[in-house]
Design a protein around this motif. Structure first.
Motif, short mmCIF file in Angstrom:
data_model
loop_
_atom_site.label_atom_id
_atom_site.label_comp_id
_atom_site.label_asym_id
_atom_site.label_seq_id
_atom_site.Cartn_x
_atom_site.Cartn_y
_atom_site.Cartn_z
N UNK A 1 -14.56 67.76 -15.56
CA UNK A 1 -14.73 66.40 -16.08
C UNK A 1 -15.61 65.54 -15.19
N UNK A 2 -15.84 65.98 -13.95
CA UNK A 2 -16.66 65.20 -13.02
C UNK A 2 -15.94 63.97 -12.48
N UNK A 3 -14.62 64.10 -12.27
CA UNK A 3 -13.84 63.00 -11.74
C UNK A 3 -13.03 63.48 -10.54
N UNK A 4 -12.42 62.54 -9.83
CA UNK A 4 -11.63 62.91 -8.66
C UNK A 4 -10.22 63.33 -9.08
N UNK A 5 -9.55 64.03 -8.19
CA UNK A 5 -8.18 64.49 -8.44
C UNK A 5 -7.24 63.30 -8.65
N UNK A 6 -7.52 62.20 -7.97
CA UNK A 6 -6.65 61.02 -8.12
C UNK A 6 -6.72 60.48 -9.55
N UNK A 7 -7.86 60.61 -10.20
CA UNK A 7 -7.99 60.17 -11.60
C UNK A 7 -7.08 61.01 -12.48
N UNK A 8 -7.04 62.31 -12.21
CA UNK A 8 -6.15 63.17 -12.99
C UNK A 8 -4.71 62.70 -12.86
N UNK A 9 -4.27 62.48 -11.62
CA UNK A 9 -2.87 62.10 -11.38
C UNK A 9 -2.55 60.70 -11.90
N UNK A 10 -3.57 59.88 -12.06
CA UNK A 10 -3.37 58.57 -12.69
C UNK A 10 -3.12 58.73 -14.20
N UNK A 11 -3.79 59.71 -14.80
CA UNK A 11 -3.71 59.90 -16.25
C UNK A 11 -2.58 60.82 -16.69
N UNK A 12 -2.25 61.81 -15.90
CA UNK A 12 -1.22 62.80 -16.26
C UNK A 12 -0.24 62.95 -15.11
N UNK A 13 1.03 62.93 -15.42
CA UNK A 13 2.02 63.06 -14.36
C UNK A 13 2.40 64.51 -14.09
N UNK A 14 1.87 65.44 -14.93
CA UNK A 14 2.21 66.85 -14.72
C UNK A 14 1.26 67.74 -15.51
N UNK A 15 1.28 69.03 -15.18
CA UNK A 15 0.50 70.00 -15.95
C UNK A 15 1.05 70.08 -17.37
N UNK A 16 2.36 69.92 -17.50
CA UNK A 16 2.99 69.96 -18.81
C UNK A 16 2.43 68.85 -19.71
N UNK A 17 2.25 67.65 -19.17
CA UNK A 17 1.69 66.54 -19.95
C UNK A 17 0.26 66.85 -20.37
#
Length: 198
Positions: A38-54
Motif C-alpha cells: 500500500x506504500x504506507x507505514x506500519x503505524x497506519x495499518x495499526x490505526x486502521x485495523x486492530x488485528x489480522x482478523x479484522x
C-alpha cells in the motif's frame, strides 16, 4: 504521506492485502507486506485495523463486493427473466475468468479460517456475506425484473451460494470449456424457480 479519511485508508490497505494475498497466499502475507504493497507505514495499518482478523474480514467483504457489483450491473431487465439471470451468471463467470487469483483467494481464506483456532467465525462470516449478497441480488431482480419466488429467498440464496462455489471451482480447475451450456442450464434452472410477472 497524504492525509486520507480512515475509511479510504482502510479500503487502500484492504485492496493492497488482496493483491499481496493473491500473490503470496494468506499465510505468506504479513502486515509489513501489506503496508509495503500500500506504500504506507506500519503505524497506519495499526490505526486502521486492530488485528489480522479484522483485515481478513475486510478482505472477504471487499472481494464479495467486487463480484456483486459486476453481477448487479449485468442483471438489468431484459426481454425475459431467463435472459436477465443468464446475463448475471455470464458476468460472474467472466469476472472469475478475469480475476482467478482473487477467486482462488476466497477458498484459501475459508481454509485458513477453518484451520486456525480463533479465526473459525471468519469462514462463517464469509458465507453469511455470500448469502446476504445473493439476497440483495434477488431483491434487485425482483424490483427491476418484477418477479416472485416460488421458494423463500433465504433458501434460494443459500442454494445459489453453494452452486456458485461449485461453478467457481469448475472454472478455476477445468477452464472455460463448455461455459455456454453450463450457464444456459443454470439460467434455465434459476428462472424456473421464479414466477415472471412481466
Amino acid at each position: 504521506m497524504t492525509r486520507m479519511p480512515s475509511a479510504d485508508r482502510r479500503r487502500q490497505l484492504t485492496e493492497a492485502a488482496i493483491r499481496a494475498m493473491t500473490r503470496d497466499g494468506v499465510a505468506g502475507t504479513t502486515t509489513r507486506s501489506v503496508t509495503a504493497e500500500a506504500g504506507v507505514s506500519l503505524s497506519v495499518f495499526h490505526y486502521c485495523f486492530d488485528s489480522k482478523q479484522a483485515l481478513l474480514e475486510s478482505v472477504i467483504a471487499t472481494i464479495t463486493e467486487h463480484s456483486v457489483a459486476v453481477v448487479k450491473e449485468a442483471i438489468r431487465p431484459r426481454a425475459t427473466l431467463r435472459e436477465t439471470v443468464r446475463a448475471g451468471f455470464q458476468a460472474y463467470w467472466d469476472h472469475v475468468g478475469a480475476n482467478p487469483g482473487e477467486h482462488m483467494l476466497t477458498y484459501e481464506l475459508t481454509q485458513y479460517a477453518l484451520r486456525h483456532p480463533g479465526f473459525e467465525q471468519l469462514a462463517r462470516r464469509q458465507y453469511e456475506l455470500y448469502l446476504a449478497a445473493y439476497t440483495e441480488l434477488l431483491e434487485h431482480l425482483r424490483r427491476e425484473a418484477g418477479f416472485e419466488l416460488r421458494i423463500p429467498a433465504e433458501v434460494l440464496a443459500r442454494y445459489l451460494a453453494a452452486m456458485t462455489d461449485g461453478l467457481t471451482l469448475n472454472l478455476l480447475v477445468l477452464g472455460g470449456e463448455g461455459a455456454a451450456e453450463i450457464l444456459d442450464m443454470i439460467a434455465d434452472h434459476v428462472a424456473g424457480l421464479a414466477l415472471d410477472q412481466g
